[in-house]
Scaffold this motif. Structure first.
Motif, PDB file in Angstrom:
ATOM      1  N   UNK A 140       0.787  -1.225  -0.071  1.00 41.40           N
ATOM      2  CA  UNK A 140       0.075  -0.011  -0.138  1.00 41.40           C
ATOM      3  C   UNK A 140       0.702   1.222   0.062  1.00 41.40           C
ATOM      4  N   UNK A 141       2.028   1.276   0.776  1.00 40.01           N
ATOM      5  CA  UNK A 141       2.652   2.437   0.901  1.00 40.01           C
ATOM      6  C   UNK A 141       3.460   2.709  -0.451  1.00 40.01           C
ATOM      7  N   UNK A 142       3.950   1.709  -1.287  1.00 40.53           N
ATOM      8  CA  UNK A 142       4.416   1.772  -2.502  1.00 40.53           C
ATOM      9  C   UNK A 142       3.334   2.356  -3.345  1.00 40.53           C
ATOM     10  N   UNK A 143       2.172   2.005  -3.441  1.00 42.86           N
ATOM     11  CA  UNK A 143       1.290   2.967  -4.204  1.00 42.86           C
ATOM     12  C   UNK A 143       0.791   4.149  -3.866  1.00 42.86           C
ATOM     13  N   UNK A 148      -0.805   9.155  -4.487  1.00 47.32           N
ATOM     14  CA  UNK A 148      -1.156   9.764  -3.251  1.00 47.32           C
ATOM     15  C   UNK A 148      -2.106   8.904  -2.370  1.00 47.32           C
ATOM     16  N   UNK A 149      -2.186   9.364  -1.147  1.00 52.54           N
ATOM     17  CA  UNK A 149      -2.862   8.680  -0.161  1.00 52.54           C
ATOM     18  C   UNK A 149      -4.436   8.300  -0.484  1.00 52.54           C
ATOM     19  N   UNK A 150      -5.330   9.375  -0.737  1.00 58.20           N
ATOM     20  CA  UNK A 150      -6.702   9.385  -1.094  1.00 58.20           C
ATOM     21  C   UNK A 150      -6.780   8.375  -2.149  1.00 58.20           C
ATOM     22  N   UNK A 151      -6.439   8.575  -3.305  1.00 60.01           N
ATOM     23  CA  UNK A 151      -6.322   7.806  -4.581  1.00 60.01           C
ATOM     24  C   UNK A 151      -5.904   6.514  -4.281  1.00 60.01           C
ATOM     25  N   UNK A 152      -4.844   6.137  -3.617  1.00 60.35           N
ATOM     26  CA  UNK A 152      -4.462   4.948  -3.443  1.00 60.35           C
ATOM     27  C   UNK A 152      -5.644   4.199  -2.500  1.00 60.35           C
ATOM     28  N   UNK A 153      -6.278   4.891  -1.524  1.00 59.89           N
ATOM     29  CA  UNK A 153      -7.202   4.032  -0.696  1.00 59.89           C
ATOM     30  C   UNK A 153      -8.154   3.578  -1.673  1.00 59.89           C
TER      31      UNK A 153
END
Length: 251
Positions: A140-143, A148-153
Protein backbone atom coordinates in the motif's frame (compact mmCIF):
# COMPACT_ATOMS: atom_id res chain seq x y z
CA UNK A 1 11.49 -17.55 -19.21
CA UNK A 2 13.38 -14.29 -19.87
CA UNK A 3 14.68 -12.55 -22.96
CA UNK A 4 17.64 -10.30 -22.17
CA UNK A 5 18.63 -7.50 -24.53
CA UNK A 6 21.39 -4.92 -24.15
CA UNK A 7 20.60 -1.44 -25.46
CA UNK A 8 24.00 0.24 -25.07
CA UNK A 9 24.16 1.07 -21.33
CA UNK A 10 20.63 -0.24 -20.64
CA UNK A 11 19.56 -3.83 -20.01
CA UNK A 12 16.05 -4.93 -20.99
CA UNK A 13 14.67 -7.82 -18.95
CA UNK A 14 11.72 -9.17 -20.91
CA UNK A 15 9.46 -11.61 -19.07
CA UNK A 16 8.61 -14.50 -21.41
CA UNK A 17 6.65 -17.20 -19.62
CA UNK A 18 3.69 -18.09 -21.85
CA UNK A 19 0.82 -17.83 -21.94
CA UNK A 20 0.34 -14.91 -19.50
CA UNK A 21 3.66 -14.28 -17.71
CA UNK A 22 2.20 -15.61 -14.48
CA UNK A 23 4.64 -14.98 -11.64
CA UNK A 24 5.74 -18.32 -10.28
CA UNK A 25 8.80 -18.87 -8.07
CA UNK A 26 11.05 -19.63 -11.03
CA UNK A 27 10.13 -16.44 -12.88
CA UNK A 28 10.50 -14.30 -9.76
CA UNK A 29 13.96 -15.73 -9.10
CA UNK A 30 14.93 -15.34 -12.74
CA UNK A 31 14.06 -11.63 -12.67
CA UNK A 32 16.15 -11.12 -9.52
CA UNK A 33 19.09 -13.02 -10.98
CA UNK A 34 18.86 -11.00 -14.20
CA UNK A 35 18.94 -7.74 -12.24
CA UNK A 36 22.03 -8.92 -10.35
CA UNK A 37 23.75 -10.06 -13.54
CA UNK A 38 23.00 -6.76 -15.26
CA UNK A 39 24.36 -4.76 -12.33
CA UNK A 40 27.47 -6.92 -12.16
CA UNK A 41 28.01 -6.29 -15.87
CA UNK A 42 27.89 -2.55 -15.28
CA UNK A 43 24.47 -1.67 -16.65
CA UNK A 44 23.39 1.91 -15.98
CA UNK A 45 19.65 1.30 -16.28
CA UNK A 46 17.10 -1.51 -16.48
CA UNK A 47 13.86 -1.86 -18.43
CA UNK A 48 11.41 -4.55 -17.26
CA UNK A 49 9.00 -5.54 -20.04
CA UNK A 50 6.40 -8.20 -20.83
CA UNK A 51 4.56 -9.68 -23.79
CA UNK A 52 2.61 -7.48 -26.19
CA UNK A 53 -0.87 -7.09 -24.80
CA UNK A 54 0.03 -8.48 -21.38
CA UNK A 55 2.78 -7.30 -19.06
CA UNK A 56 2.05 -9.97 -16.46
CA UNK A 57 -1.13 -11.62 -15.22
CA UNK A 58 0.30 -11.50 -11.70
CA UNK A 59 0.56 -14.31 -9.21
CA UNK A 60 0.36 -17.86 -10.55
CA UNK A 61 -2.74 -18.65 -8.49
CA UNK A 62 -3.29 -22.25 -9.70
CA UNK A 63 0.27 -23.18 -8.69
CA UNK A 64 -0.07 -21.37 -5.38
CA UNK A 65 -3.27 -23.17 -4.40
CA UNK A 66 -1.45 -26.49 -4.57
CA UNK A 67 1.01 -25.48 -1.85
CA UNK A 68 0.88 -26.08 1.90
CA UNK A 69 1.47 -23.25 4.37
CA UNK A 70 5.27 -23.53 4.18
CA UNK A 71 5.10 -23.49 0.39
CA UNK A 72 2.78 -20.49 0.36
CA UNK A 73 5.07 -18.63 2.72
CA UNK A 74 8.04 -19.45 0.52
CA UNK A 75 6.20 -18.11 -2.51
CA UNK A 76 5.27 -14.78 -0.91
CA UNK A 77 8.78 -14.34 0.42
CA UNK A 78 10.09 -14.83 -3.11
CA UNK A 79 7.58 -12.27 -4.38
CA UNK A 80 8.57 -9.73 -1.72
CA UNK A 81 12.28 -10.38 -2.44
CA UNK A 82 11.66 -9.48 -6.08
CA UNK A 83 9.84 -6.29 -5.09
CA UNK A 84 12.77 -5.47 -2.82
CA UNK A 85 15.29 -6.11 -5.61
CA UNK A 86 13.55 -3.51 -7.79
CA UNK A 87 13.05 -1.05 -4.93
CA UNK A 88 16.69 -1.18 -3.88
CA UNK A 89 18.21 -1.16 -7.37
CA UNK A 90 21.15 1.27 -7.41
CA UNK A 91 20.34 2.16 -11.02
CA UNK A 92 17.02 3.42 -12.42
CA UNK A 93 14.40 0.89 -13.51
CA UNK A 94 11.57 1.53 -15.97
CA UNK A 95 8.49 -0.67 -16.26
CA UNK A 96 7.53 -1.17 -19.89
CA UNK A 97 3.91 -2.15 -19.26
CA UNK A 98 3.12 -3.79 -22.58
CA UNK A 99 -0.56 -4.49 -21.91
CA UNK A 100 -2.79 -5.67 -19.08
CA UNK A 101 -1.14 -5.63 -15.66
CA UNK A 102 -3.33 -6.90 -12.82
CA UNK A 103 -2.28 -7.54 -9.23
CA UNK A 104 1.31 -8.82 -9.00
CA UNK A 105 2.29 -7.31 -12.33
CA UNK A 106 1.06 -3.90 -11.22
CA UNK A 107 2.84 -4.32 -7.89
CA UNK A 108 6.21 -4.95 -9.54
CA UNK A 109 5.79 -1.79 -11.62
CA UNK A 110 5.33 0.30 -8.47
CA UNK A 111 8.93 -0.34 -7.45
CA UNK A 112 10.28 0.98 -10.73
CA UNK A 113 11.26 4.61 -11.22
CA UNK A 114 8.95 5.23 -14.17
CA UNK A 115 6.07 3.45 -15.88
CA UNK A 116 5.25 3.53 -19.60
CA UNK A 117 2.01 1.73 -20.47
CA UNK A 118 0.40 0.66 -23.72
CA UNK A 119 -2.47 2.98 -24.63
CA UNK A 120 -5.83 1.50 -25.45
CA UNK A 121 -8.19 -0.91 -23.68
CA UNK A 122 -5.54 -2.28 -21.34
CA UNK A 123 -6.09 -2.34 -17.59
CA UNK A 124 -3.84 -2.07 -14.58
CA UNK A 125 -4.57 -2.25 -10.88
CA UNK A 126 -4.16 -3.95 -7.55
CA UNK A 127 -7.30 -6.06 -7.70
CA UNK A 128 -6.34 -8.24 -4.73
CA UNK A 129 -9.52 -7.40 -2.78
CA UNK A 130 -11.61 -8.75 -5.65
CA UNK A 131 -9.95 -12.16 -5.24
CA UNK A 132 -10.10 -12.10 -1.44
CA UNK A 133 -6.52 -11.02 -0.69
CA UNK A 134 -5.50 -8.34 1.79
CA UNK A 135 -2.97 -5.84 0.40
CA UNK A 136 -0.19 -5.53 2.98
CA UNK A 137 0.94 -2.14 4.22
CA UNK A 138 4.35 -2.42 2.57
CA UNK A 139 2.66 -2.59 -0.85
CA UNK A 140 0.00 0.00 0.00
CA UNK A 141 2.83 2.36 0.88
CA UNK A 142 4.40 1.85 -2.55
CA UNK A 143 1.11 2.79 -4.25
CA UNK A 144 0.63 5.83 -2.01
CA UNK A 145 4.04 7.13 -3.12
CA UNK A 146 2.87 7.00 -6.72
CA UNK A 147 -0.77 8.20 -6.66
CA UNK A 148 -1.21 9.82 -3.24
CA UNK A 149 -2.97 8.60 -0.12
CA UNK A 150 -6.62 9.20 -0.99
CA UNK A 151 -6.41 7.84 -4.53
CA UNK A 152 -4.50 4.82 -3.28
CA UNK A 153 -7.19 4.11 -0.70
CA UNK A 154 -9.96 4.27 -3.29
CA UNK A 155 -8.12 2.00 -5.73
CA UNK A 156 -7.01 -0.52 -3.10
CA UNK A 157 -10.29 -0.88 -1.19
CA UNK A 158 -12.25 -1.39 -4.42
CA UNK A 159 -9.61 -3.62 -5.97
CA UNK A 160 -10.05 -1.42 -9.01
CA UNK A 161 -8.71 -2.28 -12.46
CA UNK A 162 -8.47 0.95 -14.45
CA UNK A 163 -7.85 1.54 -18.15
CA UNK A 164 -4.59 3.05 -19.32
CA UNK A 165 -6.02 6.54 -19.85
CA UNK A 166 -7.34 6.65 -16.29
CA UNK A 167 -4.07 5.23 -14.99
CA UNK A 168 -2.25 8.13 -16.66
CA UNK A 169 -4.74 10.68 -15.32
CA UNK A 170 -4.29 9.57 -11.70
CA UNK A 171 -0.52 9.12 -11.94
CA UNK A 172 -0.44 5.32 -11.71
CA UNK A 173 1.59 5.38 -14.94
CA UNK A 174 3.74 8.23 -16.25
CA UNK A 175 3.30 7.90 -20.00
CA UNK A 176 1.24 6.09 -22.64
CA UNK A 177 2.55 4.82 -25.95
CA UNK A 178 1.34 2.72 -28.85
CA UNK A 179 1.58 -0.98 -28.15
CA UNK A 180 4.70 -1.49 -30.23
CA UNK A 181 6.36 1.68 -28.94
CA UNK A 182 6.14 1.09 -25.18
CA UNK A 183 9.65 -0.26 -24.75
CA UNK A 184 11.04 2.33 -27.19
CA UNK A 185 9.56 5.10 -25.05
CA UNK A 186 10.86 3.45 -21.89
CA UNK A 187 14.35 3.41 -23.38
CA UNK A 188 13.97 7.03 -24.49
CA UNK A 189 13.09 8.15 -20.97
CA UNK A 190 15.97 6.16 -19.51
CA UNK A 191 18.46 7.60 -21.96
CA UNK A 192 17.34 11.09 -21.00
CA UNK A 193 17.94 10.31 -17.34
CA UNK A 194 21.33 8.75 -18.03
CA UNK A 195 22.42 11.87 -19.93
CA UNK A 196 22.33 13.82 -16.65
CA UNK A 197 25.43 14.15 -14.43
CA UNK A 198 25.42 10.67 -12.90
CA UNK A 199 26.68 11.49 -9.40
CA UNK A 200 24.05 14.16 -8.87
CA UNK A 201 21.26 12.12 -10.46
CA UNK A 202 21.95 8.86 -8.61
CA UNK A 203 22.42 10.47 -5.21
CA UNK A 204 19.32 12.62 -5.60
CA UNK A 205 17.43 9.50 -6.64
CA UNK A 206 18.64 7.62 -3.55
CA UNK A 207 17.45 10.42 -1.28
CA UNK A 208 14.07 10.58 -3.03
CA UNK A 209 13.59 6.82 -2.62
CA UNK A 210 14.83 6.63 0.97
CA UNK A 211 11.36 5.93 2.39
CA UNK A 212 10.83 3.03 -0.03
CA UNK A 213 14.31 1.66 0.64
CA UNK A 214 13.81 1.83 4.40
CA UNK A 215 10.65 -0.29 4.26
CA UNK A 216 11.99 -2.83 1.75
CA UNK A 217 15.62 -3.21 2.82
CA UNK A 218 14.87 -6.17 5.11
CA UNK A 219 12.28 -8.49 3.59
CA UNK A 220 12.22 -10.75 6.64
CA UNK A 221 11.05 -7.80 8.73
CA UNK A 222 7.93 -7.50 6.56
CA UNK A 223 4.64 -9.01 7.85
CA UNK A 224 4.85 -12.15 5.70
CA UNK A 225 3.27 -14.45 8.28
CA UNK A 226 0.38 -12.05 8.79
CA UNK A 227 -0.14 -11.97 5.04
CA UNK A 228 -0.05 -15.79 4.84
CA UNK A 229 -2.62 -16.00 7.65
CA UNK A 230 -4.93 -13.78 5.62
CA UNK A 231 -4.30 -15.91 2.52
CA UNK A 232 -5.61 -18.99 4.32
CA UNK A 233 -8.79 -17.25 5.51
CA UNK A 234 -11.76 -19.39 4.40
CA UNK A 235 -13.32 -16.57 2.39
CA UNK A 236 -10.05 -15.95 0.54
CA UNK A 237 -9.61 -19.62 -0.24
CA UNK A 238 -13.18 -19.90 -1.54
CA UNK A 239 -12.77 -16.90 -3.86
CA UNK A 240 -9.41 -18.16 -5.16
CA UNK A 241 -10.85 -21.62 -5.83
CA UNK A 242 -13.66 -20.01 -7.83
CA UNK A 243 -11.09 -18.00 -9.78
CA UNK A 244 -9.09 -21.08 -10.69
CA UNK A 245 -12.28 -22.91 -11.71
CA UNK A 246 -13.13 -20.07 -14.11
CA UNK A 247 -9.61 -20.16 -15.55
CA UNK A 248 -9.89 -23.90 -16.17
CA UNK A 249 -13.17 -23.41 -18.03
CA UNK A 250 -11.46 -20.87 -20.33
CA UNK A 251 -8.75 -23.46 -21.10
Amino acid sequence: MLNLTTHDAITEINMARPPVNALNVDLLRAVRDAVDDALNAGTRGIVLSGAQGLFSAGVDVPALLGRDRAGVREYWREFFLTCSKLALSPVPVVASITGHSPAGGAVLSLFCDYRVMAEGPFRIGLNEVQVGLVVPECIQMALRRVVGAYRAERLLVAGAMIESSQALACGFVDELAGLEQVTTRALHWMNGLLALPSHAMLNTRALARADLIAVWSDVDALPIDQFVDAYFHPETQAVLQQLVARLKKKD
